[in-house]
Structure formats: C-alpha cells, structure tokens
Design a protein around this motif. Structure first.
Motif, PDB file in Angstrom:
ATOM      1  N   LEU A  71      22.262  63.366   4.466  1.00  0.00           N
ATOM      2  CA  LEU A  71      21.026  63.154   5.220  1.00  0.00           C
ATOM      3  C   LEU A  71      19.790  63.225   4.332  1.00  0.00           C
ATOM      4  N   ILE A  72      19.987  63.686   3.093  1.00  0.00           N
ATOM      5  CA  ILE A  72      18.860  63.905   2.187  1.00  0.00           C
ATOM      6  C   ILE A  72      18.865  62.830   1.093  1.00  0.00           C
ATOM      7  N   GLY A  73      17.704  62.259   0.824  1.00  0.00           N
ATOM      8  CA  GLY A  73      17.589  61.261  -0.240  1.00  0.00           C
ATOM      9  C   GLY A  73      18.353  59.981   0.070  1.00  0.00           C
ATOM     10  N   ASP A  74      18.844  59.339  -0.999  1.00  0.00           N
ATOM     11  CA  ASP A  74      19.527  58.047  -0.867  1.00  0.00           C
ATOM     12  C   ASP A  74      21.052  58.181  -0.847  1.00  0.00           C
ATOM     13  N   THR A  75      21.548  59.406  -0.797  1.00  0.00           N
ATOM     14  CA  THR A  75      22.995  59.614  -0.847  1.00  0.00           C
ATOM     15  C   THR A  75      23.704  58.931   0.317  1.00  0.00           C
ATOM     16  N   GLY A  76      23.144  59.097   1.522  1.00  0.00           N
ATOM     17  CA  GLY A  76      23.764  58.504   2.700  1.00  0.00           C
ATOM     18  C   GLY A  76      23.846  56.996   2.625  1.00  0.00           C
ATOM     19  N   ALA A  77      22.882  56.372   1.947  1.00  0.00           N
ATOM     20  CA  ALA A  77      22.865  54.910   1.829  1.00  0.00           C
ATOM     21  C   ALA A  77      24.049  54.394   1.021  1.00  0.00           C
ATOM     22  N   ALA A  78      24.632  55.264   0.179  1.00  0.00           N
ATOM     23  CA  ALA A  78      25.810  54.855  -0.596  1.00  0.00           C
ATOM     24  C   ALA A  78      27.039  54.734   0.303  1.00  0.00           C
TER      25      ALA A  78
ATOM     26  N   PHE B  21      26.696  54.678   4.198  1.00  0.00           N
ATOM     27  CA  PHE B  21      26.409  54.037   5.488  1.00  0.00           C
ATOM     28  C   PHE B  21      25.581  52.771   5.303  1.00  0.00           C
ATOM     29  N   GLU B  22      26.141  51.671   5.727  1.00  0.00           N
ATOM     30  CA  GLU B  22      25.472  50.366   5.607  1.00  0.00           C
ATOM     31  C   GLU B  22      24.166  50.337   6.403  1.00  0.00           C
ATOM     32  N   TRP B  23      24.157  51.000   7.571  1.00  0.00           N
ATOM     33  CA  TRP B  23      22.991  50.944   8.459  1.00  0.00           C
ATOM     34  C   TRP B  23      21.789  51.703   7.923  1.00  0.00           C
ATOM     35  N   MET B  24      21.957  52.460   6.815  1.00  0.00           N
ATOM     36  CA  MET B  24      20.807  53.144   6.223  1.00  0.00           C
ATOM     37  C   MET B  24      20.008  52.233   5.294  1.00  0.00           C
ATOM     38  N   HIS B  25      20.489  50.997   5.079  1.00  0.00           N
ATOM     39  CA  HIS B  25      19.771  50.024   4.246  1.00  0.00           C
ATOM     40  C   HIS B  25      18.842  49.199   5.138  1.00  0.00           C
ATOM     41  N   VAL B  26      17.551  49.341   4.935  1.00  0.00           N
ATOM     42  CA  VAL B  26      16.571  48.655   5.790  1.00  0.00           C
ATOM     43  C   VAL B  26      16.706  47.138   5.664  1.00  0.00           C
ATOM     44  N   GLU B  27      16.967  46.640   4.435  1.00  0.00           N
ATOM     45  CA  GLU B  27      17.074  45.188   4.245  1.00  0.00           C
ATOM     46  C   GLU B  27      18.272  44.611   5.000  1.00  0.00           C
ATOM     47  N   GLU B  28      19.359  45.397   5.083  1.00  0.00           N
ATOM     48  CA  GLU B  28      20.535  44.959   5.854  1.00  0.00           C
ATOM     49  C   GLU B  28      20.185  44.913   7.347  1.00  0.00           C
ATOM     50  N   LEU B  29      19.414  45.892   7.763  1.00  0.00           N
ATOM     51  CA  LEU B  29      19.040  46.020   9.176  1.00  0.00           C
ATOM     52  C   LEU B  29      18.240  44.809   9.645  1.00  0.00           C
ATOM     53  N   LEU B  30      17.351  44.321   8.786  1.00  0.00           N
ATOM     54  CA  LEU B  30      16.462  43.226   9.168  1.00  0.00           C
ATOM     55  C   LEU B  30      17.196  41.904   9.339  1.00  0.00           C
ATOM     56  N   HIS B  31      18.299  41.713   8.590  1.00  0.00           N
ATOM     57  CA  HIS B  31      18.989  40.425   8.592  1.00  0.00           C
ATOM     58  C   HIS B  31      20.306  40.435   9.350  1.00  0.00           C
ATOM     59  N   ASP B  32      20.633  41.547   9.974  1.00  0.00           N
ATOM     60  CA  ASP B  32      21.915  41.652  10.671  1.00  0.00           C
ATOM     61  C   ASP B  32      21.666  41.907  12.164  1.00  0.00           C
ATOM     62  N   PRO B  33      21.990  40.942  13.028  1.00  0.00           N
ATOM     63  CA  PRO B  33      21.726  41.095  14.470  1.00  0.00           C
ATOM     64  C   PRO B  33      22.422  42.318  15.069  1.00  0.00           C
ATOM     65  N   MET B  34      23.638  42.621  14.615  1.00  0.00           N
ATOM     66  CA  MET B  34      24.388  43.769  15.151  1.00  0.00           C
ATOM     67  C   MET B  34      23.691  45.085  14.808  1.00  0.00           C
ATOM     68  N   LEU B  35      23.284  45.221  13.539  1.00  0.00           N
ATOM     69  CA  LEU B  35      22.600  46.441  13.116  1.00  0.00           C
ATOM     70  C   LEU B  35      21.240  46.568  13.788  1.00  0.00           C
ATOM     71  N   LYS B  36      20.571  45.441  13.957  1.00  0.00           N
ATOM     72  CA  LYS B  36      19.259  45.463  14.608  1.00  0.00           C
ATOM     73  C   LYS B  36      19.388  45.937  16.057  1.00  0.00           C
ATOM     74  N   ALA B  37      20.457  45.506  16.726  1.00  0.00           N
ATOM     75  CA  ALA B  37      20.686  45.909  18.122  1.00  0.00           C
ATOM     76  C   ALA B  37      20.990  47.401  18.240  1.00  0.00           C
ATOM     77  N   LYS B  38      21.543  47.996  17.177  1.00  0.00           N
ATOM     78  CA  LYS B  38      21.910  49.417  17.203  1.00  0.00           C
ATOM     79  C   LYS B  38      20.882  50.308  16.498  1.00  0.00           C
ATOM     80  N   ALA B  39      19.756  49.729  16.106  1.00  0.00           N
ATOM     81  CA  ALA B  39      18.778  50.450  15.279  1.00  0.00           C
ATOM     82  C   ALA B  39      18.237  51.709  15.964  1.00  0.00           C
ATOM     83  N   ALA B  40      18.117  51.674  17.286  1.00  0.00           N
ATOM     84  CA  ALA B  40      17.576  52.842  17.988  1.00  0.00           C
ATOM     85  C   ALA B  40      18.497  54.052  17.878  1.00  0.00           C
ATOM     86  N   TYR B  41      19.799  53.797  17.720  1.00  0.00           N
ATOM     87  CA  TYR B  41      20.774  54.889  17.602  1.00  0.00           C
ATOM     88  C   TYR B  41      21.130  55.142  16.147  1.00  0.00           C
ATOM     89  N   LEU B  42      21.408  54.078  15.407  1.00  0.00           N
ATOM     90  CA  LEU B  42      21.806  54.220  14.006  1.00  0.00           C
ATOM     91  C   LEU B  42      20.584  54.141  13.092  1.00  0.00           C
TER      92      LEU B  42
END
Length: 296
Positions: free
Chosen positions: A94-101, A103-124
């Motif tokens: 939960l601290i720093g960038d470790t989780g991004a290694a 969890f895919e949904w912790m990458h903001v750029e992935e979130l912007l271009h992926d409809p599935m991740l965007k739909a789950k953004a409020a939870y993930l």
C-alpha cells in the motif's frame, strides 16, 4: 524459529539467484520486481490462511459449544493471535510504488485506456483499498485479540462463576465473529488475490480461499500436535480420537476444496463467457498446464 529462519534463507537464496527471467541477474528489472512482490503476496496469503484458520476454528468451537476440541483449541487461539500482526505485512503493498508491481489497476495510464478498469475505478483504487484494509485490520484485531485474551483470563479465574462469565463472552462474540470472518475474508480475497487479474471475476472466489484456509489449518493443527507430543507435551491429552476428528475435517475439506475448484471450472466452461474463460485459458498452456495437472 531456527528451522523457519533456515527455510526462509534457503527460499530467498533460490528466488534471488534463480536464472533469468527472475532472480538478481534478471534481464528485465521490471519483471524481476513484479516476481518479487507477487511471491511476497503469495507468502502473505498463506501465512494469513493459518491465522484465519485459527480464527474460524475457535469461533466455530464456541458457536457449537464443542467439548472435544478444548485441548487443541489453545493451539488454534495462538494461530488466531498472529492474524492482525501478520496482516501488517500487507502494508508494503500500500506504500509507494510496490503495489503497482503486482496490481495492474494501480497504474493510472492503464486505467485511462481500459474500459473494464475504468468501470471498476471507484472500487479498485489505492485509497479505497487502504480504507478497506484498515477496516479488516480493526475487525480482525477486535475479534482475535478479544477471544485470545478472554481464554487466558479464564485460566486465571478465581472461581467457577468468573470462568463461566468468560465462556459466555466468547460464546456471545462467536456468531458476530463468524459474520465478520465471512465478509472480511471474502472481500480480502477479492482485494489481494482476485484483483491481480481485474478483468476476471468470480463470486465463488472467497469460498475457494476459505476452502484452502480450512484444509491448510487442519493439516497444520495435526502437524503441530504431532510435534508437540514428540517433544513430550500433550501426552494423554491429545488422543487418537482427536487425530481421528481432525483427520475427518481434513478429509471433508479436501472434498470441499475439490468440489469448489471443479464447480468454478465447470460453470465457467459450461457458460463459455469470454470474460470468464480467459482465466482458465492461461492455465491450459505451458508451465501453467503442468501446475493445473499437479493440482488435480
């Protein structure tokens, strides 16, 4: 502790010096970083399973007022006691960038271009993930430490009335603890494991993790009893009948775990919905297929 430390060092050495694409000499540092923290998460969920197992075992024994298990319940209580402390090991994710290694949904750029991740953004998202984890931690601490403390207070009770009062407290908390366990364990499994592949989802995933918890913990309980008796403790206290009962639980949860695993596969195969089937497609090729065969 020495055996545990030795195994940890051996495991770390194998993982660290393994040949590419993993290990310290990996050609792809990002892949190595992801492997590191994915392995860490695997270890964390296994260690949590032992604490969860102690928690649900203790709760159920109080819930049904079981007498046979009193002599092994203390071992379950000690395993349960570790749960909130082992859970703190999730903080690096939960601290720093470790989780991004991991969890895919912790990458903001992935979130912007992926409809599935965007739909789950409020939870993930990291904030919601952190809030849910804090709630889990508070609930696990309240239930586990209360049951553990009351059990020890019961040992030191000055009279039968005081001892009975502590028994009543534990029995009163048991059904509340059961609901807390079911919900927190299920959503914890969704957060820490199912979200590793945010494009796939299964309503039975929490039950799948629970089946693994129950099977793992009863096996663990048998092993601990066996080694304690070999060390000269619990002789004449834990009997053959206790091993029979624990063995029946192991057998029952082996069947249950198999049933849940097969049910998930069968329903996904039968429905043949694209967003579900890809999870098993990964596991039907290469090294994944070998592991799938080993599981069977």
């Amino acid at each position: 502790p020495l055996i545990g430390a030795g195994l940890a060092l051996v495991g770390f050495a194998i993982g660290f010096f393994a040949p590419s694409p993993g290990g310290a000499f990996a050609e792809d540092p990002h892949l190595w970083h992801a492997k590191q923290w994915t392995a860490y998460l695997n270890g964390l969920m296994f260690a949590l399973a032992l604490g969860f197992g102690g928690m649900i075992f203790t709760i159920i024994q109080h819930l049904v007022r079981a007498n046979w298990s009193i002599v092994v319940r203390r071992l379950a209580e000690n395993a349960m006691f570790t749960l909130p402390f082992v859970a703190l090991a999730a903080l690096p994710l939960l601290i720093g960038d470790t989780g991004a290694a991991v969890f895919e949904w912790m990458h903001v750029e992935e979130l912007l271009h992926d409809p599935m991740l965007k739909a789950k953004a409020a939870y993930l998202n990291k904030s919601a993930f952190g809030i849910r984890f804090a709630i889990y931690l508070v609930l696990w601490s309240a239930v586990c430490l209360s049951l553990w403390k009351w059990s020890r207070n019961q040992d030191n009770a000055k009279n039968a009335e005081d001892a009975a009062a502590f028994s009543y407290k534990q029995r009163f908390l048991a059904p509340i603890g059961l609901i807390i366990f079911a919900l927190s364990m299920t959503f914890g499994a969704f957060d820490f494991m199912m979200s590793l592949d945010p494009h796939w989802f299964s309503t039975i995933f929490g039950v799948y993790y629970f089946a693994g918890i129950a099977l793992t913990f009863h096996a663990f309980l048998v092993i601990v009893c066996f080694f304690l008796q070999r060390s000269g403790m619990l002789k004449g206290v834990v009997t053959a009948e206790h091993y029979h009962d624990l063995g029946k639980f192991m057998f029952g949860f082996t069947v249950f775990w198999t049933y849940i695993g097969f049910s998930q596969y069968f329903l996904i195969w039968y429905a043949n919905i694209p967003e579900e089937t890809h999870w098993f497609q990964y596991r039907a090729h290469g090294q994944w297929l070998t592991l799938s065969m080993v599981v069977i």
